[in-house]
Write a protein that holds these residues in place. Structure first.
Motif, PDB file in Angstrom:
ATOM      1  N   SER A  29      -4.302   8.791 -13.205  1.00 26.07           N
ATOM      2  CA  SER A  29      -5.234   9.044 -12.106  1.00 26.07           C
ATOM      3  C   SER A  29      -5.841  10.438 -12.181  1.00 26.07           C
ATOM      4  O   SER A  29      -6.991  10.661 -11.770  1.00 26.07           O
ATOM      5  CB  SER A  29      -4.526   8.867 -10.762  1.00 26.07           C
ATOM      6  OG  SER A  29      -4.117   7.531 -10.582  1.00 26.07           O
ATOM      7  N   ARG A  77      -3.915   2.036 -13.714  1.00 27.63           N
ATOM      8  CA  ARG A  77      -3.773   3.221 -12.871  1.00 27.63           C
ATOM      9  C   ARG A  77      -2.304   3.583 -12.693  1.00 27.63           C
ATOM     10  O   ARG A  77      -1.503   2.793 -12.205  1.00 27.63           O
ATOM     11  CB  ARG A  77      -4.404   3.004 -11.495  1.00 27.63           C
ATOM     12  CG  ARG A  77      -4.366   4.309 -10.690  1.00 27.63           C
ATOM     13  CD  ARG A  77      -4.849   4.194  -9.277  1.00 27.63           C
ATOM     14  NE  ARG A  77      -4.501   5.428  -8.566  1.00 27.63           N
ATOM     15  CZ  ARG A  77      -4.644   5.606  -7.265  1.00 27.63           C
ATOM     16  NH1 ARG A  77      -5.137   4.649  -6.505  1.00 27.63           N
ATOM     17  NH2 ARG A  77      -4.282   6.752  -6.719  1.00 27.63           N
ATOM     18  N   GLU A 136       0.831  -1.207   0.000  1.00 25.45           N
ATOM     19  CA  GLU A 136       0.000   0.000   0.000  1.00 25.45           C
ATOM     20  C   GLU A 136       0.865   1.257   0.000  1.00 25.45           C
ATOM     21  O   GLU A 136       1.925   1.298   0.632  1.00 25.45           O
ATOM     22  CB  GLU A 136      -0.895  -0.015   1.241  1.00 25.45           C
ATOM     23  CG  GLU A 136      -1.930   1.091   1.275  1.00 25.45           C
ATOM     24  CD  GLU A 136      -2.819   1.020   2.512  1.00 25.45           C
ATOM     25  OE1 GLU A 136      -3.992   1.390   2.401  1.00 25.45           O
ATOM     26  OE2 GLU A 136      -2.339   0.605   3.588  1.00 25.45           O
ATOM     27  N   LYS A 177     -10.459   5.583  -4.701  1.00 27.54           N
ATOM     28  CA  LYS A 177     -11.010   4.654  -5.692  1.00 27.54           C
ATOM     29  C   LYS A 177     -11.330   5.459  -6.945  1.00 27.54           C
ATOM     30  O   LYS A 177     -12.178   6.354  -6.914  1.00 27.54           O
ATOM     31  CB  LYS A 177     -12.264   3.966  -5.151  1.00 27.54           C
ATOM     32  CG  LYS A 177     -11.979   3.021  -3.979  1.00 27.54           C
ATOM     33  CD  LYS A 177     -13.226   2.278  -3.569  1.00 27.54           C
ATOM     34  CE  LYS A 177     -12.938   1.268  -2.467  1.00 27.54           C
ATOM     35  NZ  LYS A 177     -12.087   0.177  -2.933  1.00 27.54           N
ATOM     36  N   GLU A 233      -9.975   6.580   1.227  1.00 30.91           N
ATOM     37  CA  GLU A 233      -9.554   5.473   0.381  1.00 30.91           C
ATOM     38  C   GLU A 233      -9.790   5.904  -1.064  1.00 30.91           C
ATOM     39  O   GLU A 233     -10.917   6.216  -1.455  1.00 30.91           O
ATOM     40  CB  GLU A 233     -10.355   4.220   0.710  1.00 30.91           C
ATOM     41  CG  GLU A 233      -9.853   2.991  -0.027  1.00 30.91           C
ATOM     42  CD  GLU A 233     -10.550   1.725   0.425  1.00 30.91           C
ATOM     43  OE1 GLU A 233     -10.292   0.678  -0.194  1.00 30.91           O
ATOM     44  OE2 GLU A 233     -11.346   1.777   1.384  1.00 30.91           O
ATOM     45  N   LYS A 255       4.929   0.580  -7.327  1.00 32.60           N
ATOM     46  CA  LYS A 255       3.928  -0.460  -7.579  1.00 32.60           C
ATOM     47  C   LYS A 255       4.556  -1.685  -8.234  1.00 32.60           C
ATOM     48  O   LYS A 255       4.232  -2.820  -7.887  1.00 32.60           O
ATOM     49  CB  LYS A 255       2.799   0.102  -8.449  1.00 32.60           C
ATOM     50  CG  LYS A 255       1.838   1.009  -7.702  1.00 32.60           C
ATOM     51  CD  LYS A 255       1.188   0.281  -6.533  1.00 32.60           C
ATOM     52  CE  LYS A 255       0.192   1.132  -5.794  1.00 32.60           C
ATOM     53  NZ  LYS A 255      -0.348   0.438  -4.577  1.00 32.60           N
ATOM     54  N   ASP A 310      -2.954   5.074  -2.361  1.00 27.61           N
ATOM     55  CA  ASP A 310      -4.079   4.156  -2.189  1.00 27.61           C
ATOM     56  C   ASP A 310      -5.013   4.707  -1.117  1.00 27.61           C
ATOM     57  O   ASP A 310      -6.228   4.528  -1.187  1.00 27.61           O
ATOM     58  CB  ASP A 310      -3.582   2.771  -1.763  1.00 27.61           C
ATOM     59  CG  ASP A 310      -2.724   2.126  -2.835  1.00 27.61           C
ATOM     60  OD1 ASP A 310      -3.194   2.002  -3.982  1.00 27.61           O
ATOM     61  OD2 ASP A 310      -1.572   1.759  -2.530  1.00 27.61           O
ATOM     62  N   ARG A 311      -4.401   5.362  -0.116  1.00 29.20           N
ATOM     63  CA  ARG A 311      -5.174   6.100   0.892  1.00 29.20           C
ATOM     64  C   ARG A 311      -4.484   7.429   1.145  1.00 29.20           C
ATOM     65  O   ARG A 311      -3.259   7.522   1.072  1.00 29.20           O
ATOM     66  CB  ARG A 311      -5.264   5.320   2.209  1.00 29.20           C
ATOM     67  CG  ARG A 311      -6.293   4.194   2.197  1.00 29.20           C
ATOM     68  CD  ARG A 311      -6.477   3.591   3.566  1.00 29.20           C
ATOM     69  NE  ARG A 311      -5.277   2.908   4.022  1.00 29.20           N
ATOM     70  CZ  ARG A 311      -4.913   2.806   5.301  1.00 29.20           C
ATOM     71  NH1 ARG A 311      -5.617   3.390   6.253  1.00 29.20           N
ATOM     72  NH2 ARG A 311      -3.818   2.155   5.620  1.00 29.20           N
TER      73      ARG A 311
END
Length: 259
Positions: free
Chosen positions: A237, A232, A37, A225, A223, A185, A206-207
């Motif tokens: 994004s 992504r 994460e 999304k 979070e 990632k 991610d958060r």
């Protein structure tokens, strides 16, 4: 499927003592970070974001509370935690390859295998042909990539990034943030990053954890999304329809508005 918890931050507070008295910088900070994460921390200037990172890294001992990484309490700097600062801190007299290897040298882990791994990382992320160059021969964005690869070379369980793109011009910042986001990632790294840039936070995280003004507490956790037709990445994004919503919400929460 159970998600592995890498970081546990439990009721962390930080008091600074000066001749003028006591200043409470951070109050009862608690959150977890899970394997793979990327968690981004944003907050008003001077709220203690970098202090929080220093506590997580073991560079500063909190006044109360505790930090646990992979089940072990953090009481001092550890080789399991990599720290990438605002400045790249490359040694100008060492080649790019030797800069990447400085961490494993310090840990007495320098082997032919580690050297080959460092060369593979440089090659993989577009710096292979520059491994015998010196930092002064590279652009600011390339230097930041070297700094990240140097951090990855020590194989940390957790990466901490303290506003790593601040010194770059806007165009370079976008490109390097995209590159570093992809690298994190691809390598499956767990990371906590501090930034003052809301767009950067939403595009990479991610958060996103929003801190209040000092004494710093957690105001909200978002979070992220996003609806995308492509893989992504930080740049992709920014095209998501939800991006503006997250931006406006976090901006209103930041306590930085001129009245």
């Amino acid at each position: 499927m159970t998600v592995e918890k890498v970081v546990e931050i439990e009721n962390v507070s930080m008091n600074y003592h000066t001749l003028d008295g006591e200043t409470l910088a951070i109050k009862d900070l608690s959150f977890n970070v899970y394997k793979g994460e990327i968690v981004i921390i944003v907050g008003p200037s001077g709220c203690g974001k970098s202090t929080a990172l220093s506590i997580i890294s073991g560079l500063i001992k909190p006044s109360s509370g505790k930090v646990v990484v992979n089940g072990k309490a953090v009481v001092e700097p550890s080789k399991s935690i990599g720290y990438m600062f605002q400045k790249d801190h490359l040694f100008e007299w060492r080649t790019i390859l030797n800069n990447v290897l400085i961490g494993v040298e310090i840990q007495n882990k320098l082997t032919n295998e580690m050297k080959e791994k460092a060369e593979r990382l440089l090659e993989l992320y577009g710096l292979g042909e520059f491994k015998h160059y010196y930092p002064s021969q590279l652009s600011g964005g390339m230097r930041q990539r070297v700094a990240l690869i140097r951090t990855l070379a020590i194989e940390p369980d957790l990466l901490l990034l303290d506003e790593p793109f601040t010194a770059l011009d806007y165009q370079t910042k976008l490109a390097v943030a995209d590159e570093i986001g992809r690298i994190l990632k691809k390598e499956g790294k767990t990371a906590i990053m501090v930034t003052h840039d809301i767009s950067e936070a939403i595009s990479m995280g991610d958060r996103v954890i929003v801190l209040s003004k000092r004494p710093s507490t957690i105001k909200s956790i978002h979070e992220i999304k996003l609806t995308l037709d492509v893989e992504r990445t930080p740049l992709a994004s920014r095209e998501a329809p939800e991006f503006r919503h997250y931006f406006n919400t976090i901006w209103k929460e930041l306590d930085v508005h001129v009245k």
